[in-house]
Design a protein around this motif. Structure first.
Motif, short mmCIF file in Angstrom:
data_model
loop_
_atom_site.label_atom_id
_atom_site.label_comp_id
_atom_site.label_asym_id
_atom_site.label_seq_id
_atom_site.Cartn_x
_atom_site.Cartn_y
_atom_site.Cartn_z
N ALA A 15 0.28 8.08 8.06
CA ALA A 15 1.77 7.51 8.22
C ALA A 15 1.83 6.19 8.33
CB ALA A 15 2.03 8.36 9.45
N LEU A 16 1.15 5.60 9.14
CA LEU A 16 1.01 4.20 9.24
C LEU A 16 1.01 3.47 7.82
CD1 LEU A 16 -0.92 3.17 12.69
CD2 LEU A 16 1.59 2.75 12.26
N PHE A 17 0.10 3.76 7.21
CA PHE A 17 0.24 3.38 5.79
C PHE A 17 0.96 3.36 4.95
CE2 PHE A 17 -0.60 3.91 1.22
CZ PHE A 17 -1.02 2.59 0.90
N ALA A 18 1.80 4.65 4.97
CA ALA A 18 2.90 5.13 4.32
C ALA A 18 4.06 4.20 4.50
CB ALA A 18 3.20 6.58 4.13
N GLU A 19 4.29 3.96 6.04
CA GLU A 19 5.45 3.23 6.47
C GLU A 19 5.10 1.81 6.35
OE1 GLU A 19 6.03 6.77 9.83
OE2 GLU A 19 5.51 4.58 10.51
N SER A 20 4.04 1.36 5.90
CA SER A 20 3.92 -0.17 5.89
C SER A 20 4.38 -0.59 4.61
CB SER A 20 2.01 -0.28 6.02
OG SER A 20 1.39 0.08 4.93
N ARG A 21 4.62 0.20 3.41
CA ARG A 21 4.88 0.07 2.40
C ARG A 21 6.52 -0.38 2.34
NH1 ARG A 21 2.53 0.94 -2.46
NH2 ARG A 21 4.27 1.79 -3.53
N ALA A 22 6.97 0.61 3.29
CA ALA A 22 8.56 0.49 3.75
C ALA A 22 8.80 -0.85 4.52
CB ALA A 22 8.92 1.70 4.33
N TRP A 23 7.81 -1.31 5.19
CA TRP A 23 7.82 -2.22 6.27
C TRP A 23 7.75 -3.43 5.24
CZ3 TRP A 23 3.73 -3.00 10.72
CH2 TRP A 23 3.83 -4.20 10.97
N TYR A 24 6.78 -3.69 4.51
CA TYR A 24 6.49 -4.74 3.31
C TYR A 24 7.59 -5.01 2.64
CZ TYR A 24 4.04 -7.82 0.52
OH TYR A 24 3.71 -9.01 0.02
N ALA A 25 8.65 -3.71 2.36
CA ALA A 25 9.54 -3.99 1.31
C ALA A 25 10.99 -4.80 1.97
CB ALA A 25 10.05 -2.51 0.77
N GLN A 26 10.85 -4.84 3.15
CA GLN A 26 11.78 -5.79 3.94
C GLN A 26 11.84 -7.21 3.52
OE1 GLN A 26 13.97 -3.49 5.47
NE2 GLN A 26 12.50 -2.21 4.47
N TYR A 27 10.61 -7.53 3.20
CA TYR A 27 10.64 -9.12 2.80
C TYR A 27 11.20 -9.38 1.63
CZ TYR A 27 7.06 -8.93 6.68
OH TYR A 27 6.12 -8.84 7.69
N GLY A 28 11.49 -8.48 0.78
CA GLY A 28 12.00 -8.98 -0.39
C GLY A 28 11.31 -9.60 -1.55
N VAL A 29 9.81 -9.31 -1.38
CA VAL A 29 9.04 -9.99 -2.40
C VAL A 29 8.20 -8.93 -3.44
CG1 VAL A 29 8.37 -11.66 -0.73
CG2 VAL A 29 7.14 -9.85 -0.54
N SER A 30 7.35 -9.35 -4.14
CA SER A 30 6.71 -8.49 -5.06
C SER A 30 6.12 -7.30 -4.30
CB SER A 30 5.99 -9.26 -6.08
OG SER A 30 5.09 -8.41 -6.75
N MET A 31 6.17 -6.09 -4.79
CA MET A 31 5.41 -4.89 -4.15
C MET A 31 4.20 -4.65 -5.12
SD MET A 31 7.10 -3.59 -1.55
CE MET A 31 6.84 -2.05 -1.54
N ARG A 32 3.77 -5.72 -5.87
CA ARG A 32 2.71 -5.37 -6.85
C ARG A 32 1.36 -5.36 -5.88
NH1 ARG A 32 -0.93 -8.52 -7.85
NH2 ARG A 32 0.21 -10.61 -7.50
N PRO A 33 1.08 -5.91 -4.96
CA PRO A 33 -0.17 -6.00 -4.70
C PRO A 33 -0.34 -4.78 -3.66
CG PRO A 33 0.65 -8.05 -4.02
CD PRO A 33 1.76 -7.22 -4.51
N CYS A 34 0.61 -3.97 -3.20
CA CYS A 34 0.61 -2.84 -2.32
C CYS A 34 -0.28 -1.63 -2.81
CB CYS A 34 1.87 -2.35 -2.02
SG CYS A 34 2.84 -3.40 -1.08
N PRO A 35 -1.49 -1.19 -2.05
CA PRO A 35 -2.13 0.09 -2.72
C PRO A 35 -0.95 1.17 -2.74
CG PRO A 35 -3.61 -1.26 -1.10
CD PRO A 35 -1.93 -1.89 -1.00
N ASP A 36 -1.30 2.15 -3.35
CA ASP A 36 -0.34 3.48 -3.59
C ASP A 36 -0.90 4.56 -2.54
OD1 ASP A 36 0.95 2.45 -5.63
OD2 ASP A 36 -0.43 3.13 -7.09
N THR A 37 -2.22 4.47 -2.20
CA THR A 37 -2.76 5.63 -1.26
C THR A 37 -3.63 4.82 0.11
OG1 THR A 37 -4.66 6.01 -2.24
CG2 THR A 37 -2.75 7.20 -2.92
N TYR A 38 -3.61 5.63 1.04
CA TYR A 38 -4.49 5.04 2.05
C TYR A 38 -5.74 4.75 1.74
CZ TYR A 38 -6.52 4.79 7.02
OH TYR A 38 -7.21 4.23 8.06
N GLU A 39 -6.48 5.73 0.82
CA GLU A 39 -7.52 5.52 0.30
C GLU A 39 -8.01 4.27 -0.42
OE1 GLU A 39 -7.28 9.73 1.42
OE2 GLU A 39 -6.11 8.30 0.16
N GLU A 40 -6.89 3.83 -1.24
CA GLU A 40 -6.89 2.73 -2.16
C GLU A 40 -6.70 1.45 -1.09
OE1 GLU A 40 -4.08 2.76 -4.89
OE2 GLU A 40 -4.70 4.49 -6.13
N PHE A 41 -6.01 1.80 -0.03
CA PHE A 41 -5.87 0.30 1.02
C PHE A 41 -7.41 0.21 1.52
CE2 PHE A 41 -5.65 -1.17 5.18
CZ PHE A 41 -5.08 -2.33 5.11
#
Length: 345
Positions: free
Chosen positions: A157-183
């Protein structure tokens, strides 16, 4: 599980890449009061992670270059730490993308050329995401070491929410892994193949030359501080070594024995037991505590956000410099009145 290439996907520095997808990402709400992130982030236990976070960030060669070339962090380490905690935690707890853009914009001018000729920019997506990774994944490291206990479900859940957290910066989302395993693959790749020792890393780890923190300077004599800071410094280096992944310990040539691990686990148990004696509100840094108070109705929802005390601000001549995480700079940019509350820590 689908295998992915965990290595950084690009080193381009153009604006299109830095901000690609940022506009659509800003519509993603930050984690809210019922989130796992609000449960694990923003507590005083995180102060035990300070050297781990700072050193892990500076192990990224381009991030280290930016800090070494541009930041005055090493000249005012206590003040910078106490100052930056407010907006960084505010990205999660303020419930407005304005704070994320504020933190992003502190990095707009941080760019240059490394000794090997490569260019760097603090908003290079791979660099900026690495810093974020240490913040959100630090929640898991902290909980595993110092409590409260964390489940595998909460980690995901922390990983999933970390994507929404990162989105708040208004920068490219490209580097964000899609799943916790990928992270986890990404993290392991960074630890084994990308991170490097650097003078900035060693300077973060050496606290023996630090003066007393600002809040101590009125009552602790310098001689007493100097007498004990060496012992404290060795303890924090040991503690941080215990938090590192094994490949990082090997890269840094730091030893860690089974006996060290047992002592580390006993210390973590003691920290968790001690923190559980405190009321829940007082386990939190002031900015997150203020957010919970707003949700509970203790503080009006439209009250000014808490900012760092004035004792933590840079000199008057430097307050307009955006690299200092200074709320004066951020509020002037937004053309808003700035207020500080010296009663806060």
């Amino acid at each position: 599980m689908t295998q992915v290439d965990p290595s950084p996907r690009s080193t381009t520095l153009d604006d299109d890449d830095r901000f690609s997808g940022a506009r659509s990402a800003e519509s993603i709400p930050a984690p809210g009061p019922d989130s796992v992130t609000w449960r694990y982030f923003g507590g005083w236990r995180g102060m035990l992670m300070g050297l781990w976070s700072g050193s892990m960030q500076n192990m990224h060669p381009k991030l280290a270059a930016g800090v070494w070339d541009h930041s005055d962090f090493f000249g005012e380490r206590w003040e910078r730490l106490m100052r930056s905690l407010y907006p960084i935690s505010g990205v999660v707890f303020d419930q407005t993308p304005a704070t994320g853009r504020e933190v992003r914009d502190y990095h707009l001018t941080i760019k240059g050329t490394m000794e090997n000729g490569e260019r760097y920019h603090a908003l290079d997506p791979d660099v900026f995401y690495w810093a974020h990774a240490t913040f959100w994944y630090g929640n898991i490291r902290c909980a595993e070491a110092f409590g409260p206990p964390i489940t595998e479900a909460d980690k995901r859940a922390l990983f999933a929410e970390s994507r929404a957290w990162y989105a708040q910066y208004g920068v490219s989302m490209r580097p964000c892994p899609d799943t916790y395993e990928e992270f986890l693959q990404y993290w392991d790749h960074m630890c084994r193949h990308v991170l490097r020792d650097h003078a900035a890393v060693r300077t973060v780890l050496d606290i023996t030359t630090l003066p007393p923190p600002p809040w101590m300077r009125g009552w602790m004599p310098n001689w007493l501080w100097r007498k004990q800071v060496g012992v404290v410094g060795r303890f924090y280096t040991w503690l941080t070594t215990g938090l590192y992944d094994e490949p990082v310990r090997e890269m840094m040539e730091l030893s860690w024995t089974d006996r060290d691990q047992r002592r580390f686990e006993l210390f973590g148990t003691a920290v968790n037991a001690t923190m559980n004696l405190l009321p829940a509100r007082y386990r939190l840094h002031p900015r997150p505590r203020d957010a919970f108070d707003r949700v509970a109705g203790r503080v009006p929802a439209d009250a000014p956000l808490l900012e760092t005390p004035t004792r933590n601000l840079p000199s008057a001549a430097e307050r307009d410099n955006p690299i200092h995480y200074c709320p004066v700079t951020a509020q002037r940019r937004a053309n808003l009145p700035w207020q500080s509350n010296d009663a806060q820590g």
